[in-house]
Design a protein around this motif. Sequence first.
Motif, PDB file in Angstrom:
ATOM      1  N   TRP A   1      50.150  40.280  37.666  1.00  0.00           N
ATOM      2  CA  TRP A   1      51.128  39.394  37.031  1.00  0.00           C
ATOM      3  C   TRP A   1      52.401  39.344  37.863  1.00  0.00           C
ATOM      4  O   TRP A   1      52.839  40.346  38.409  1.00  0.00           O
ATOM      5  CB  TRP A   1      51.458  39.896  35.628  1.00  0.00           C
ATOM      6  CG  TRP A   1      50.393  39.576  34.640  1.00  0.00           C
ATOM      7  CD1 TRP A   1      49.339  40.376  34.309  1.00  0.00           C
ATOM      8  CD2 TRP A   1      50.267  38.392  33.887  1.00  0.00           C
ATOM      9  NE1 TRP A   1      48.563  39.735  33.372  1.00  0.00           N
ATOM     10  CE2 TRP A   1      49.103  38.517  33.085  1.00  0.00           C
ATOM     11  CE3 TRP A   1      51.017  37.216  33.783  1.00  0.00           C
ATOM     12  CZ2 TRP A   1      48.692  37.531  32.218  1.00  0.00           C
ATOM     13  CZ3 TRP A   1      50.594  36.232  32.908  1.00  0.00           C
ATOM     14  CH2 TRP A   1      49.448  36.393  32.134  1.00  0.00           C
ATOM     15  N   TYR A   2      53.003  38.153  37.928  1.00  0.00           N
ATOM     16  CA  TYR A   2      54.247  37.934  38.645  1.00  0.00           C
ATOM     17  C   TYR A   2      55.254  37.239  37.738  1.00  0.00           C
ATOM     18  O   TYR A   2      54.870  36.407  36.913  1.00  0.00           O
ATOM     19  CB  TYR A   2      54.028  37.066  39.890  1.00  0.00           C
ATOM     20  CG  TYR A   2      53.172  37.735  40.930  1.00  0.00           C
ATOM     21  CD1 TYR A   2      53.751  38.460  41.965  1.00  0.00           C
ATOM     22  CD2 TYR A   2      51.787  37.664  40.874  1.00  0.00           C
ATOM     23  CE1 TYR A   2      52.964  39.094  42.918  1.00  0.00           C
ATOM     24  CE2 TYR A   2      50.991  38.300  41.820  1.00  0.00           C
ATOM     25  CZ  TYR A   2      51.592  39.007  42.835  1.00  0.00           C
ATOM     26  OH  TYR A   2      50.812  39.640  43.773  1.00  0.00           O
TER      27      TYR A   2
ATOM     28  N   MET B   1      55.905  33.523  33.980  1.00  0.00           N
ATOM     29  CA  MET B   1      54.924  34.521  34.334  1.00  0.00           C
ATOM     30  C   MET B   1      53.703  33.807  34.905  1.00  0.00           C
ATOM     31  O   MET B   1      53.295  32.776  34.402  1.00  0.00           O
ATOM     32  CB  MET B   1      54.533  35.326  33.104  1.00  0.00           C
ATOM     33  CG  MET B   1      55.671  36.051  32.420  1.00  0.00           C
ATOM     34  SD  MET B   1      56.241  37.490  33.291  1.00  0.00           S
ATOM     35  CE  MET B   1      54.860  38.555  33.156  1.00  0.00           C
TER      36      MET B   1
ATOM     37  N   VAL C   1      49.716  34.732  36.704  1.00  0.00           N
ATOM     38  CA  VAL C   1      48.722  35.749  37.033  1.00  0.00           C
ATOM     39  C   VAL C   1      47.919  35.270  38.236  1.00  0.00           C
ATOM     40  O   VAL C   1      47.539  34.108  38.325  1.00  0.00           O
ATOM     41  CB  VAL C   1      47.800  36.081  35.839  1.00  0.00           C
ATOM     42  CG1 VAL C   1      46.906  34.915  35.468  1.00  0.00           C
ATOM     43  CG2 VAL C   1      46.976  37.321  36.119  1.00  0.00           C
TER      44      VAL C   1
END
Length: 56
Positions: free
Chosen positions: A8-9, A1, A3
């Motif tokens: 968020w990705y 994850m 940010v």
Amino acid sequence: MVVKKDRWYLVASRDGELRNYRVSRIHMAKVEKETFRRPLPFNLAAYWERSKAEFV
């Protein structure tokens, strides 16, 4: 994850290549029995910088 600003990705492997998915666009997830191992060596910060540069 990862940010970036307030977004968020999720970084995930799909068909053997790394891809980025915006978490807010994931509408459903399912728990599977399949497992994975992070590729070694893998540096998330370095990957994210390369990914941002390629996107631009």
